[in-house]
Write an enzyme that holds these catalytic residues in place. Structure first.
Site, PDB file in Angstrom:
ATOM      1  N   THR A 131       0.707  -1.249   0.384  1.00 51.95           N
ATOM      2  CA  THR A 131      -0.536  -0.006   0.317  1.00 51.95           C
ATOM      3  C   THR A 131       0.555   0.961   0.300  1.00 51.95           C
ATOM      4  O   THR A 131       0.736   2.111  -0.878  1.00 51.95           O
ATOM      5  CB  THR A 131      -1.003  -0.465   1.395  1.00 51.95           C
ATOM      6  OG1 THR A 131      -0.188  -0.543   2.161  1.00 51.95           O
ATOM      7  CG2 THR A 131      -1.446  -1.173   1.155  1.00 51.95           C
ATOM      8  N   TYR A 158       3.528   1.501  -1.378  1.00 52.62           N
ATOM      9  CA  TYR A 158       3.999   1.724  -3.016  1.00 52.62           C
ATOM     10  C   TYR A 158       2.927   2.370  -3.131  1.00 52.62           C
ATOM     11  O   TYR A 158       2.852   3.641  -4.687  1.00 52.62           O
ATOM     12  CB  TYR A 158       4.206   0.422  -3.709  1.00 52.62           C
ATOM     13  CG  TYR A 158       5.430   0.040  -3.609  1.00 52.62           C
ATOM     14  CD1 TYR A 158       6.685  -0.346  -5.027  1.00 52.62           C
ATOM     15  CD2 TYR A 158       5.940  -0.730  -2.038  1.00 52.62           C
ATOM     16  CE1 TYR A 158       7.413  -1.059  -4.284  1.00 52.62           C
ATOM     17  CE2 TYR A 158       6.794  -1.493  -2.685  1.00 52.62           C
ATOM     18  CZ  TYR A 158       7.910  -1.462  -3.354  1.00 52.62           C
ATOM     19  OH  TYR A 158       8.770  -2.321  -2.733  1.00 52.62           O
ATOM     20  N   LYS A 159       1.587   1.860  -3.632  1.00 50.34           N
ATOM     21  CA  LYS A 159       0.326   2.917  -4.185  1.00 50.34           C
ATOM     22  C   LYS A 159       0.283   4.513  -3.962  1.00 50.34           C
ATOM     23  O   LYS A 159      -0.170   5.355  -4.621  1.00 50.34           O
ATOM     24  CB  LYS A 159      -0.247   2.377  -4.302  1.00 50.34           C
ATOM     25  CG  LYS A 159      -0.771   1.092  -4.343  1.00 50.34           C
ATOM     26  CD  LYS A 159      -2.496  -0.232  -4.520  1.00 50.34           C
ATOM     27  CE  LYS A 159      -1.860  -1.310  -5.148  1.00 50.34           C
ATOM     28  NZ  LYS A 159      -1.292  -1.237  -6.406  1.00 50.34           N
ATOM     29  N   THR A 160       1.023   4.873  -2.619  1.00 52.24           N
ATOM     30  CA  THR A 160       0.760   6.343  -2.502  1.00 52.24           C
ATOM     31  C   THR A 160       1.894   7.410  -2.994  1.00 52.24           C
ATOM     32  O   THR A 160       2.040   8.457  -2.986  1.00 52.24           O
ATOM     33  CB  THR A 160       1.131   5.946  -0.812  1.00 52.24           C
ATOM     34  OG1 THR A 160       2.566   5.848  -0.525  1.00 52.24           O
ATOM     35  CG2 THR A 160       0.018   5.593  -0.096  1.00 52.24           C
ATOM     36  N   THR A 188      -7.267  -0.047  -2.131  1.00 53.06           N
ATOM     37  CA  THR A 188      -6.955   1.072  -2.831  1.00 53.06           C
ATOM     38  C   THR A 188      -7.636   1.860  -2.811  1.00 53.06           C
ATOM     39  O   THR A 188      -7.844   3.301  -1.754  1.00 53.06           O
ATOM     40  CB  THR A 188      -6.344   1.372  -4.148  1.00 53.06           C
ATOM     41  OG1 THR A 188      -7.659   0.958  -4.976  1.00 53.06           O
ATOM     42  CG2 THR A 188      -5.246   0.265  -4.297  1.00 53.06           C
TER      43      THR A 188
END
Length: 644
Positions: A23, A25-27, A301
Site C-alpha cells: 500500500t 507503493y501506491k501512495t 486502494t
C-alpha cells in the site's frame, strides 16, 4: 475497545520488518505523459498479408492502442496515478483551453489529445473510439507538412508535468517515434532540444525513448537522442537499455511496443533513499534500495459506492469506541502495553521507541567471504537491489562501481550489518554482486547488474530436519530417459522470466473491476499465460514420456514381486524358534538412581566407571549400549538432564 472501521494498511514499523508494504507503493503517485509522433511514416499501414500474425495497424495507431491498453490497466491498479497523451507532428496545435474555449498557449504542431490527469471512464471510452472505431472528427491524426521542433515538444511536456503533477515523486515522459534524426540539418534546433531536455532532468523528470523500426531499418541513437536521453551508471549496468519495437518473430508491432512500455510503466520507487553504505571506517557512500520483485495481490486502494447513478469513490473515517460505554476514545487516551505474567506492563511512547532503537540506519560491511561459502538454504527473504546515489556523498557512483567490479573479479561477497530504516529490525546480510545482462553466464538476463542485499538467517531461523525414512532410488535407465524429457521441455536459453507470466487470478480481479468501471460485459474467462501448452508438449516430448512411463511400470512390477518374495521368506523365519537374548543387555550390578547418577556426574565419578559398568547403567534405563566410552558418558548425561 473496538474500531468502527478496520484498518487494512499494515504499519511499516510492525515487527521491525525491513520490507515496505504494497500500500505504501501506491501512495507514491506516478505521472506519465506519452508523446506519440504523427508523421507520414508513422501513419503508413503495413503491406497486406495472409498471415494471422502479420501487422494490421500503422505505428501511430499501434502506439494509441498501446496507450489505451495501459490506461485500462492503470485506472484499476493505480487509481491515483496520472496519465496523458501528447501528439506531436500534427497539423493542428492544442495545449490548454480556457473556460470560454480560447487557447491559453499554443506550441506549434503539438496537440494535447488527453490532458495529464487521473484517467476517468470517459477518457478511456474516447480513446477507444479513436483506436477501434476510427472516430477522428477533429482530424487530430493529420500530419503536418512542416517539421516539429523537438524543443517545443520538450517545453510543452515540461509545462504539462510541472503544472499538473508538481508534487509527484515520479514524473516521466515517454517518447514514441520512428525518426532517429528529426533535426539532421539544423544544429541550432539540436542544441535547443538538448537544453530543454536538461531542464527536464534538472526538475526530476525522466525521459524514456521507445523507438519503432520497420523492415530492416535501424534506429541510431547517436544521431540525435544521445543528447536527449541521459545515461549514467544504470545504462552501464544494463538497467535502462533502450529496446526497439518492431514486428517479427511471431510478435506484432503492437505486442512488441506494449511489452517494452510495460517493462517501464512501473517507476523504480526506492525502498530506502540515500542510506549510508560504510565500506570501511571513515569511508562512506550513499545508496538507494529497490525491490525488483514484489508479489502483487488484489489489494484495496479505495472504497467504491455503487448504489448511485454512477460509481463514486467513498472516503471512510476511523473512530475508536469504548466497549463498555460506546464513548469515543481520543488518541491521547490510548496506551500500549505488553501482557507479562498475567499483568499489563505499560510503556510510554518514548520508552517504546527506545526499545526499537538499534542505531541510525546504515549498511556497514564487516568483512568479506568467498561466494562458495554461501549455502543455498541461506535464502530466507527476497533480496534488495542497491544503487549508488550522489546526493549525500559525491563520488559514490565511482566507489560503488569499484566495489562491484572487485567482488565480481575475486568471486567474493561482503558480510554487512544492515538497518535499512529507522525502527527497523537489524539483519546480517551478504552483499552479492550480479553480472551484466550481456554476459552469457549471468544466469538471470532479466535482472540488473549491481549489488544485492541478501538477508542471512540467524540461528533461531534455522531448524533441524528429521529423516522421513529410506528413500527409493530409481534405476539409471529411468534417470536417462527423464533427462531426455527435461531437455525437450526446456525454455529458450534455459531461462525463466517471471515478468512474462502474469498472475491469472490477479488479472481476472482487475478485469472485473474494469468491467464495472467502463460498464462493459463480463468476460467469460481470463487469459492464462501459465496454462501449459499441451499440444507443444505432446509434440516435443510425447514419445519420450510414453517410453519413460513404460519403463517405470515394468520396474514397479519387478519391485513389487521382489518385495512379495521377501515378505514370504520373512514369514517362514518367524515360524522358527527365536534365539535367547544375550545376558550382556541385562544389568549385572546394582541399579543407580537418578540422584546417584547426578552426584556421580557432578563429582566426576562417572568418568571413572568402566565401559561394562556404563553399559549396565544404560541397559537399566532402557537406552542403547553401543558406542565408545565417551559416547556412553554423553548418553547418560543427556538422560540425567532430561529426567532430573
Amino acid at each position: 475497545m473496538t474500531e468502527s472501521n478496520q484498518e487494512w494498511r499494515r504499519e511499516e514499523e510492525d515487527e521491525g520488518d525491513q520490507e515496505i508494504d504494497e500500500t505504501s507503493y501506491k501512495t507514491q503517485k506516478d505521472a506519465v505523459l506519452l508523446a506519440i509522433e504523427v508523421s507520414e511514416s508513422m501513419l503508413k499501414k503495413p503491406p497486406a498479408s495472409d498471415s494471422k500474425k502479420a501487422d494490421r495497424d500503422s505505428p501511430a495507431l499501434a502506439a494509441l492502442k498501446c496507450a489505451h491498453h495501459l490506461m485500462e490497466q492503470r485506472i484499476i491498479s493505480n487509481p491515483k496515478d496520472m496519465m496523458g497523451i501528447l501528439l506531436f507532428g500534427t497539423e493542428k496545435s492544442k495545449f490548454q483551453a480556457e473556460s470560454n474555449g480560447s487557447s491559453m498557449m499554443v506550441y506549434p504542431h503539438c496537440y494535447l489529445f488527453m490532458d495529464l490527469d487521473v484517467p476517468a471512464a470517459e477518457d478511456v471510452k474516447a480513446l477507444k473510439a479513436l483506436v477501434e472505431d476510427g472516430d477522428d472528427e477533429d482530424q487530430v491524426l493529420t500530419p503536418s507538412s512542416e517539421k516539429v521542433a523537438m524543443s517545443n515538444l520538450l517545453f510543452c511536456a515540461n509545462q504539462v508535468l510541472t503544472t499538473k503533477a508538481a508534487n509527484f515523486g515520479s514524473r516521466r515522459l515517454f517518447i514514441i517515434t520512428d525518426n532517429d534524426d528529426p533535426h539532421a540539418d539544423d544544429k541550432a534546433a539540436r542544441s535547443a532540444a538538448a537544453v530543454r531536455a536538461k531542464d527536464l532532468y534538472d526538475l526530476g523528470i525522466t525521459i524514456d525513448l521507445f523507438p519503432i523500426t520497420q523492415g530492416d531499418s535501424k534506429f541510431r541513437l547517436e544521431k540525435f537522442y544521445d543528447d536527449i536521453i541521459y545515461h549514467g551508471w544504470a545504462s552501464e549496468a544494463n538497467m535502462s537499455e533502450i529496446r526497439t519495437s518492431k514486428s517479427g518473430d511471431g510478435l506484432t508491432l503492437l505486442s512488441s511496443l506494449t511489452s517494452n512500455i510495460s517493462s517501464k510503466q512501473a517507476p523504480k520507487r526506492a525502498l530506502f533513499s540515500n542510506l549510508p553504505l560504510e565500506i570501511a571506517p571513515g569511508l562512506r557512500i550513499s545508496v538507494k534500495g529497490y525491490n525488483i520483485f514484489h508479489r502483487q495481490t488484489p489489494a484495496r486502494t479505495c472504497y467504491i459506492w455503487l448504489d448511485g447513478e454512477k460509481p463514486l469513490i467513498a472516503f471512510g473515517e476511523t473512530t475508536r469506541i469504548a466497549e463498555d460505554s460506546a464513548r469515543t476514545v481520543e488518541k491521547e487516551e490510548i496506551r500500549k502495553a505488553y501482557k507479562f505474567g498475567g499483568e499489563y506492563v505499560y510503556f510510554k511512547p518514548e520508552e517504546q521507541k527506545s526499545l526499537r532503537d538499534f542505531g541510525s540506519p546504515v549498511i556497514r560491511i564487516i568483512g568479506f567471504k568467498p561466494r562458495s561459502m554461501l549455502p543455498v538454504w541461506a535464502s530466507i527473504k527476497k533480496s534488495t537491489f542497491i544503487f549508488p546515489s550522489e546526493e549525500d556523498y559525491v563520488g559514490s557512483t565511482r566507489v560503488f562501481t569499484a566495489l562491484w567490479q572487485k567482488l565480481l573479479k575475486d568471486d567474493k561477497v561482503g558480510i554487512a550489518w544492515c538497518v535499512v530504516r529507522a525502527n527497523a529490525q537489524p539483519i546480517i546480510a551478504a552483499i552479492i554482486p550480479s553480472k551484466e545482462k550481456s554476459q552469457d553466464d549471468s544466469g538471470t538476463p532479466y535482472l540488473p547488474a549491481g549489488l544485492w542485499i541478501y538477508p542471512l538467517p540467524f540461528v533461531d531461523d534455522l531448524r533441524e530436519t528429521k529423516a522421513m525414512g529410506e528413500t527409493s532410488q530409481c534405476s539409471d535407465k529411468l534417470k536417462t530417459q527423464m533427462r531426455t524429457v527435461v531437455q525437450q521441455l526446456q525454455l529458450p536459453k534455459a531461462m525463466y522470466n517471471p515478468a512474462k507470466y502474469p498472475n491469472p487470478s490477479l488479472q481476472w480481479h482487475y478485469r472485473i473491476l474494469q468491467t464495472l468501471a467502463l460498464e462493459e460485459e463480463v468476460p467469460e474467462q481470463v487469459e492464462d499465460a501459465t496454462e501449459p501448452k499441451h499440444k507443444a508438449i505432446a509434440k516435443r516430448a510425447g514419445g519420450y514420456l510414453e517410453e519413460w512411463t513404460s519403463t517405470l511400470k515394468e520396474e514397479t512390477e519387478l519391485s513389487a514381486s521382489a518385495k512379495s518374495l521377501k515378505r514370504e521368506a520373512d514369514d517362514d523365519d518367524e515360524a522358527r524358534p527365536a534365539k535367547k537374548s544375550r545376558t550382556a543387555d541385562k544389568p549385572s550390578g546394582p541399579v543407580l538412581s537418578t540422584i546417584q547418577l547426578r552426584a556421580a556426574i557432578d563429582g566426576g565419578g562417572i568418568a571413572k566407571m568402566t565401559v561394562a559398568q556404563l553399559r549396565d547403567v544404560l541397559a537399566a534405563k532402557g537406552l542403547s549400549t553401543s558406542g565408545r566410552k565417551i559416547e556412553l558418558l554423553e548418553r547418560i548425561e543427556q538422560w540425567v538432564e532430561e529426567n532430573s
